[in-house]
Write an enzyme that holds these catalytic residues in place. Structure first.
Site, PDB file in Angstrom:
ATOM      1  N   SER A  43       0.807  -1.226   0.000  1.00 40.04           N
ATOM      2  CA  SER A  43       0.000   0.000   0.000  1.00 40.04           C
ATOM      3  C   SER A  43       0.836   1.269   0.000  1.00 40.04           C
ATOM      4  O   SER A  43       0.397   2.299  -0.522  1.00 40.04           O
ATOM      5  CB  SER A  43      -0.939   0.001   1.209  1.00 40.04           C
ATOM      6  OG  SER A  43      -0.223  -0.198   2.408  1.00 40.04           O
ATOM      7  N   HIS A 261      -1.008   5.893   6.536  1.00 42.88           N
ATOM      8  CA  HIS A 261      -0.471   5.735   5.182  1.00 42.88           C
ATOM      9  C   HIS A 261      -0.066   7.089   4.611  1.00 42.88           C
ATOM     10  O   HIS A 261      -0.472   8.128   5.118  1.00 42.88           O
ATOM     11  CB  HIS A 261      -1.507   5.070   4.271  1.00 42.88           C
ATOM     12  CG  HIS A 261      -1.543   3.581   4.406  1.00 42.88           C
ATOM     13  ND1 HIS A 261      -2.014   2.952   5.535  1.00 42.88           N
ATOM     14  CD2 HIS A 261      -1.153   2.591   3.556  1.00 42.88           C
ATOM     15  CE1 HIS A 261      -1.914   1.641   5.376  1.00 42.88           C
ATOM     16  NE2 HIS A 261      -1.391   1.398   4.177  1.00 42.88           N
TER      17      HIS A 261
END
Length: 284
Positions: A43, A261
């Site tokens: 990711s 993230h």
């Protein structure tokens, strides 16, 4: 950011990478217009939560048109084959299908000029454990468990696993430049964490250890298997989730964003680091 960055910007980026860029260095052979580039990884390469999503990208992968590989490809006129996918580990690159999709390594062919890789975090449950602890401490439902003993075992072998990925790339594309892009710094290196990062002191200590060992494993894999590290971790030390200028999200974040993230700024900064490495002629 223009393709030809100012000397000051290149210098700052290269210092972050602890390497020197020769003045006026030309892009290395094989990375000219429409050279083939392949993006592999998890990711932190795909960019979930950063709009817009790549056309045709599987929803579960979360590939953004503004992930670092896409930004570099646009600026350097590369033909990008992005197969990065959220949740991927080294097995998903090498041998294991993910969500019905073939192993990522199949995207690498003999004519590939550049391969960027961000991998290893899911092998050691780095983001998974951060999220699980934060869920537990926020009285969330159906929170995952964290097995620190298992994570420590995986940390002992992750350098070898990343090295196998690099070796596989070299076999399929002997002339490709291979860049291992490590993970942006998520937590401050010292002191307490902030609101929006619900971790105990012991959990913070453990997660810092996981991050540092994963970073060291990536360095080891690059050194032993003929690749170059793009040191996003070092460049982002002062841009952790609790900083005034974060390159990553906190656990408690805005709708549509992905906790812990990279944000759009973080991906843009990583793209700049990758471009500086390419322009300096680094890589295999």
């Amino acid at each position: 950011m223009s393709r030809r960055m100012s000397t000051a910007v290149v210098t700052a980026l290269v210092l972050a990478l602890t390497m020197a860029t020769p003045a006026g260095a030309a892009p290395p052979p094989g990375l000219g217009p429409v050279g083939k580039s392949v993006a592999l990884g998890s990711s932190f390469a795909a960019g979930p939560g950063i709009p817009p999503r790549q056309p045709g990208s599987p929803a579960g992968c979360g590939r953004s048109r503004n992930n670092y590989a896409s930004v570099v490809a646009r600026h350097d006129e590369l033909d990008l084959h992005d197969v990065s996918c959220s949740g991927a580990d080294t097995n998903n690159i090498l041998t294991a299908p993910q969500g019905g999709r073939p192993p990522q390594i199949r995207a690498v062919t003999r004519d590939t000029a550049l391969v960027t890789i961000t991998i290893g975090g899911n092998d050691v449950e780095y983001l998974g454990s951060l999220t699980a602890y934060s869920c537990q401490n926020s009285q969330g439902k159906n929170c995952a468990a964290v097995d620190q003993n298992r994570i420590n075992r995986e940390l002992r072998s992750v350098a070898s696993s990343i090295g196998k990925v690099v070796d596989a790339v070299h076999r399929r594309a002997p002339d490709a430049r291979v860049l291992l892009v490590n993970y942006l710094t998520i937590l401050p290196l010292t002191g307490p964490v902030c609101d929006g990062v619900p971790l105990t002191d012991d959990q913070v200590w453990f997660e810092r250890l996981v991050a540092s060992r994963l970073e060291a494993a990536t360095d080891e894999a690059a050194r032993r298997h003929d690749a170059r590290v793009v040191n996003a971790a070092t460049a982002s030390r002062q841009h952790h989730a609790c900083s005034s200028d974060p390159w990553v999200e906190r656990y408690r974040t805005q709708p549509g964003r992905t906790p812990y993230h990279p944000n759009k700024t973080g991906m843009s900064k990583v793209a700049s680091l990758v471009e500086a490495t390419i322009d300096a002629g680094h890589g295999r």
